[in-house]
Enzyme design. Structure first.
Site, PDB file in Angstrom:
ATOM      1  N   ASN A   9      -3.062 -13.522  -4.046  1.00 28.50           N
ATOM      2  CA  ASN A   9      -2.705 -12.507  -2.923  1.00 28.50           C
ATOM      3  C   ASN A   9      -3.876 -12.657  -2.145  1.00 28.50           C
ATOM      4  O   ASN A   9      -4.837 -12.180  -2.233  1.00 28.50           O
ATOM      5  CB  ASN A   9      -2.425 -11.084  -3.456  1.00 28.50           C
ATOM      6  N   LYS A  11      -3.887 -11.218   0.843  1.00 23.22           N
ATOM      7  CA  LYS A  11      -3.970  -9.890   1.594  1.00 23.22           C
ATOM      8  C   LYS A  11      -4.108 -10.174   3.053  1.00 23.22           C
ATOM      9  O   LYS A  11      -3.318 -11.110   3.565  1.00 23.22           O
ATOM     10  CB  LYS A  11      -5.071  -9.192   0.977  1.00 23.22           C
ATOM     11  N   HIS A  93       2.114  -3.303  -4.531  1.00 24.46           N
ATOM     12  CA  HIS A  93       0.626  -3.306  -4.414  1.00 24.46           C
ATOM     13  C   HIS A  93      -0.045  -1.985  -4.255  1.00 24.46           C
ATOM     14  O   HIS A  93       0.413  -1.172  -3.437  1.00 24.46           O
ATOM     15  CB  HIS A  93       0.165  -4.326  -3.644  1.00 24.46           C
ATOM     16  N   GLU A  95      -2.405  -1.019  -2.868  1.00 26.82           N
ATOM     17  CA  GLU A  95      -2.958  -1.085  -1.052  1.00 26.82           C
ATOM     18  C   GLU A  95      -1.861  -0.680  -0.463  1.00 26.82           C
ATOM     19  O   GLU A  95      -1.893   0.168   0.493  1.00 26.82           O
ATOM     20  CB  GLU A  95      -3.448  -2.345  -0.726  1.00 26.82           C
ATOM     21  N   GLU A 163      -2.593  -3.740 -12.567  1.00 26.21           N
ATOM     22  CA  GLU A 163      -3.831  -4.001 -11.569  1.00 26.21           C
ATOM     23  C   GLU A 163      -4.442  -2.573 -11.594  1.00 26.21           C
ATOM     24  O   GLU A 163      -4.110  -1.383 -10.761  1.00 26.21           O
ATOM     25  CB  GLU A 163      -3.663  -4.391 -10.460  1.00 26.21           C
ATOM     26  N   GLY A 169     -11.096  -5.554  -6.528  1.00 28.21           N
ATOM     27  CA  GLY A 169     -12.102  -5.892  -5.267  1.00 28.21           C
ATOM     28  C   GLY A 169     -13.352  -5.081  -5.589  1.00 28.21           C
ATOM     29  O   GLY A 169     -14.326  -5.294  -4.810  1.00 28.21           O
ATOM     30  N   SER A 208     -10.260  -8.363  -9.928  1.00 28.44           N
ATOM     31  CA  SER A 208     -11.750  -8.859  -9.922  1.00 28.44           C
ATOM     32  C   SER A 208     -11.560 -10.052 -10.916  1.00 28.44           C
ATOM     33  O   SER A 208     -12.590 -10.134 -11.874  1.00 28.44           O
ATOM     34  CB  SER A 208     -12.589  -7.798 -10.470  1.00 28.44           C
TER      35      SER A 208
HETATM   36  P1  PGA Z   1      -9.229  -8.704  -6.377  1.00 28.70           P
HETATM   37  O1  PGA Z   1      -7.776  -8.131  -5.961  1.00 28.70           O
HETATM   38  O2  PGA Z   1      -9.008 -10.033  -7.139  1.00 28.70           O
HETATM   39  O3  PGA Z   1      -9.745  -9.194  -5.318  1.00 28.70           O
HETATM   40  O4  PGA Z   1      -9.882  -7.830  -7.271  1.00 28.70           O
HETATM   41  C1  PGA Z   1      -6.578  -8.289  -6.823  1.00 28.70           C
HETATM   42  C2  PGA Z   1      -5.441  -7.788  -6.170  1.00 28.70           C
HETATM   43  O5  PGA Z   1      -5.451  -6.763  -5.582  1.00 28.70           O
HETATM   44  O6  PGA Z   1      -4.421  -8.663  -6.325  1.00 28.70           O
END
Ligand code: PGA
Length: 249
Positions: A9, A11, A93, A95, A163, A169, A208
């Site tokens: 992803n 983003k 997601h 976010e 997640e 992140g 992560s």
């Molecule tokens: P990350 O994001 O691997 O940067 O922690 C995972 C995600 O949000 O899908």
């Protein structure tokens, strides 16, 4: 059993020069033993899908509207994503849930729209740190899973991504027992609701995932792949994660 899935992803990252990374990924994995998916920003969907059309790499979007068309400025619909040549779309997601106030009901409607357009819906769930600390993780995951997954879900059109919000992140990863507990719980829940097809619905871990921790995470039962943010932006980081998933068998 459905093949395992390494999903990336991007983003809100990537302009046209990032397409070089897609080419590097496909050259590094001409005949992968797992499915590979990259979800670039919407501006790159058409080009990314065209570039990878004759390769095993699948392209996906990061969100869709629940309606097929209409007066929704700034949104894109599932049929538009399919028309761009994409195979999949991420919905729910954290976010999106946080930044745009999306509810389980919204996510469920988006997943339905994805199915209707012939796309694979990657439905994301995850608890916050406060919820985990309060001992509410399984309650939260159970409610999100039930509320965000439409009745149309099956092993071919749906992937679930666990997640934990606090792991995205941050470089923090739940321990293996915590990942295992949630993934087993999701499998049981899906089996109760959907029966036999649930055994083949892919359950991804996300948050992560890096080359250094991928093998350990992929060894966990009921982990069928990963949804990777930061480490999917470059072939140098994503390729060893794909290789670790292949090695997990
Ligand atoms: P990350 O994001 O691997 O940067 O922690 C995972 C995600 O949000 O899908």
């Amino acid at each position: 059993m459905t093949r395992k899935l390494a999903a990336g992803n991007w983003k809100m990252n990537g302009t046209r020069e990032a397409l070089d990374e897609l080419q590097a990924m496909t050259s590094a994995h001409p005949e992968p033993r797992v499915d590979i998916l990259i979800c670039p920003p919407a501006t790159l969907l058409l080009q990314a899908a065209a570039l990878s059309a004759d390769t095993p790499l699948w392209i996906g979007a990061q969100d869709c509207h629940s309606a097929a068309s209409g007066a929704h400025t700034g949104d894109i619909s599932a049929p538009m994503i399919a028309d761009a040549g994409a195979h999949a779309v991420i919905v729910g997601h954290s976010e999106r849930r946080q930044d745009h106030g999306e509810t389980d009901e919204d996510v469920c409607a988006k997943a339905s729209a994805a199915h209707a357009a012939g796309l694979v819906a990657i439905i994301c769930l995850g608890e916050t740190l406060a919820e985990r600390d309060a001992g509410r993780t399984l309650d939260v995951i159970g409610a999100q899973l039930a509320g965000s997954t439409p009745d149309s879900a099956d092993a071919a059109n749906t992937v679930i991504a666990y997640e934990p919000v606090w792991a995205i992140g941050t470089g923090k990863v739940p321990d293996i027992a915590q990942i295992s507990e949630v993934h087993d719980f999701m499998r049981e829940n899906l089996t109760t609701r959907f029966g036999a097809t649930a055994a083949n619905i892919r359950l991804l871990y996300g948050g992560s995932v890096k080359p250094a921790n991928a093998a350990e995470i992929f060894a966990v039962g009921n982990v069928d792949g990963a949804l990777v943010g930061g480490a999917s932006l470059s072939a140098a980081d994503f390729s060893p994660i794909i290789t670790a998933l292949e090695a997990a068998g």
